[in-house]
Scaffold this motif. Structure first.
Motif, PDB file in Angstrom:
ATOM      1  N   GLY A  17       0.643  -0.965  -0.103  1.00 16.62           N
ATOM      2  CA  GLY A  17       0.164  -0.173   0.189  1.00 16.62           C
ATOM      3  C   GLY A  17       0.592   1.365   0.012  1.00 16.62           C
ATOM      4  O   GLY A  17       1.740   1.184   0.440  1.00 16.62           O
ATOM      5  N   TYR A  18       0.609   2.437  -0.897  1.00 13.55           N
ATOM      6  CA  TYR A  18       1.268   3.555  -1.235  1.00 13.55           C
ATOM      7  C   TYR A  18       0.612   4.336  -0.642  1.00 13.55           C
ATOM      8  O   TYR A  18       0.781   5.863  -0.934  1.00 13.55           O
ATOM      9  N   GLY A  19      -0.973   4.306  -0.830  1.00 18.31           N
ATOM     10  CA  GLY A  19      -2.195   5.285  -0.508  1.00 18.31           C
ATOM     11  C   GLY A  19      -2.882   5.090   1.011  1.00 18.31           C
ATOM     12  O   GLY A  19      -1.425   5.128   1.993  1.00 18.31           O
ATOM     13  N   TYR A  40       9.124   2.938  -9.535  1.00 17.59           N
ATOM     14  CA  TYR A  40       7.799   3.760 -10.048  1.00 17.59           C
ATOM     15  C   TYR A  40       7.641   4.949  -9.122  1.00 17.59           C
ATOM     16  O   TYR A  40       8.477   4.773  -7.880  1.00 17.59           O
ATOM     17  N   LYS A  41       6.963   5.901  -9.007  1.00 20.33           N
ATOM     18  CA  LYS A  41       7.122   6.951  -8.199  1.00 20.33           C
ATOM     19  C   LYS A  41       5.386   7.133  -8.289  1.00 20.33           C
ATOM     20  O   LYS A  41       4.607   6.823  -8.804  1.00 20.33           O
ATOM     21  N   ARG A  42       5.389   7.717  -7.139  1.00 20.34           N
ATOM     22  CA  ARG A  42       3.903   8.621  -6.426  1.00 20.34           C
ATOM     23  C   ARG A  42       3.791   9.346  -6.691  1.00 20.34           C
ATOM     24  O   ARG A  42       3.920  10.554  -6.814  1.00 20.34           O
ATOM     25  N   VAL A  61      -6.338  11.224  -5.564  1.00 22.40           N
ATOM     26  CA  VAL A  61      -5.681  10.422  -4.657  1.00 22.40           C
ATOM     27  C   VAL A  61      -4.132   9.966  -5.675  1.00 22.40           C
ATOM     28  O   VAL A  61      -3.903  10.261  -6.964  1.00 22.40           O
ATOM     29  N   VAL A  62      -3.766   9.165  -4.872  1.00 19.46           N
ATOM     30  CA  VAL A  62      -2.334   8.748  -5.651  1.00 19.46           C
ATOM     31  C   VAL A  62      -2.412   7.261  -6.479  1.00 19.46           C
ATOM     32  O   VAL A  62      -3.545   6.820  -6.394  1.00 19.46           O
ATOM     33  N   THR A  63      -2.152   7.265  -7.261  1.00 16.72           N
ATOM     34  CA  THR A  63      -1.542   6.491  -8.463  1.00 16.72           C
ATOM     35  C   THR A  63       0.319   6.401  -8.734  1.00 16.72           C
ATOM     36  O   THR A  63       0.994   7.042  -8.013  1.00 16.72           O
ATOM     37  N   LEU A  64       0.932   4.697  -8.856  1.00 13.07           N
ATOM     38  CA  LEU A  64       2.308   4.455  -9.228  1.00 13.07           C
ATOM     39  C   LEU A  64       2.325   5.153 -10.741  1.00 13.07           C
ATOM     40  O   LEU A  64       1.869   4.035 -12.038  1.00 13.07           O
ATOM     41  N   ILE A  65       3.748   5.655 -11.026  1.00 12.47           N
ATOM     42  CA  ILE A  65       4.054   5.978 -12.712  1.00 12.47           C
ATOM     43  C   ILE A  65       5.083   5.647 -13.047  1.00 12.47           C
ATOM     44  O   ILE A  65       6.055   5.750 -11.823  1.00 12.47           O
ATOM     45  N   GLU A  66       5.493   4.539 -13.815  1.00 15.40           N
ATOM     46  CA  GLU A  66       6.779   4.133 -13.954  1.00 15.40           C
ATOM     47  C   GLU A  66       8.355   4.860 -14.138  1.00 15.40           C
ATOM     48  O   GLU A  66       7.999   6.060 -14.973  1.00 15.40           O
ATOM     49  N   ASP A  67       8.983   4.897 -14.060  1.00 10.65           N
ATOM     50  CA  ASP A  67      10.230   5.919 -13.569  1.00 10.65           C
ATOM     51  C   ASP A  67      11.663   5.052 -12.790  1.00 10.65           C
ATOM     52  O   ASP A  67      11.446   4.209 -11.607  1.00 10.65           O
TER      53      ASP A  67
END
Length: 202
Positions: A17-19, A40-42, A61-67
């Motif tokens: 969990g990250y949110g 990933y970055k939030r 709200v947050v999601t994850l973006i590939e990085d």
């Protein structure tokens, strides 16, 4: 990835969990660990018209973006036995049906020495989702957050709880994106309250 595929041949499972999951998992689990995932970055780039907003005023709200150069800190929860199916059934409704997230399997790195990484399930909203809002400035995101409310409460509560989690649990991690939105929101709230008072007087 379908929930039934995740469970094949497993007697335990980790959920990352990250949110909101970091403070409100709402499912039974054996133990939890703070740690991170790589690649990933939030970001507050996903819209929410159920938990923290509605159709007229969707929250952020947050999601994850590939990085490849990034990592995201959060909490992973280990579920075992019957907890696994119950947990995934609950999260499928909370995160997938109502939140618009998909499931992925990632490598979770627990914080601390001599901690081995473990595979973990994570929920991610992609740009293909109709509720995906994409990037905006911290001020724009904060302005949207401070006025939105959904079935789970005010959007700003979500923002402040996540920032609090990072400060208390991961004090050495500088989450610039999160903290810049928090700072912008705290600056805008008094302005919003003052404007409402002036309107009520008229």
């Amino acid at each position: 990835m379908k929930p039934q595929d995740i469970l094949l041949g497993k007697n335990s499972l980790w959920i990352f969990g990250y949110g909101s999951l970091v403070w409100k998992p709402d499912f039974k689990y054996k133990k939890s660990k703070v740690g991170y995932i790589r690649g990933y970055k939030r970001r507050f780039w996903h819209g929410d018209n159920f938990h923290r907003g509605d159709d007229e005023m969707p929250g952020r709200v947050v999601t994850l973006i590939e990085d490849d150069d990034a990592c995201t800190w959060g909490t992973a929860f280990e579920v075992i036995g019957t907890q696994m199916e119950e947990c995934l059934k609950y999260l499928n409704m909370r995160e997938s049906v109502r939140g618009g997230y998909i499931t992925k399997l990632v490598e979770f790195f627990p914080h601390g020495q001599n901690q081995l990484p473990v595979p973990a399930v994570v929920y991610i909203a992609t740009p293909e989702n109709p509720m995906y809002l994409g990037p905006a400035s911290p001020e724009e995101i904060a302005a949207q957050i401070i006025v939105c409310k959904g079935n789970s409460g005010h959007n700003i509560e979500y923002l402040l709880r996540l920032a609090e989690f990072m400060r208390i649990t991961c004090p050495d991690v500088e989450d610039t994106h999160l903290f810049s939105i928090e700072a912008a929101a705290l600056t805008l709230v008094p302005i919003l309250l003052a404007s409402k008072k002036s309107v009520s007087v008229l």
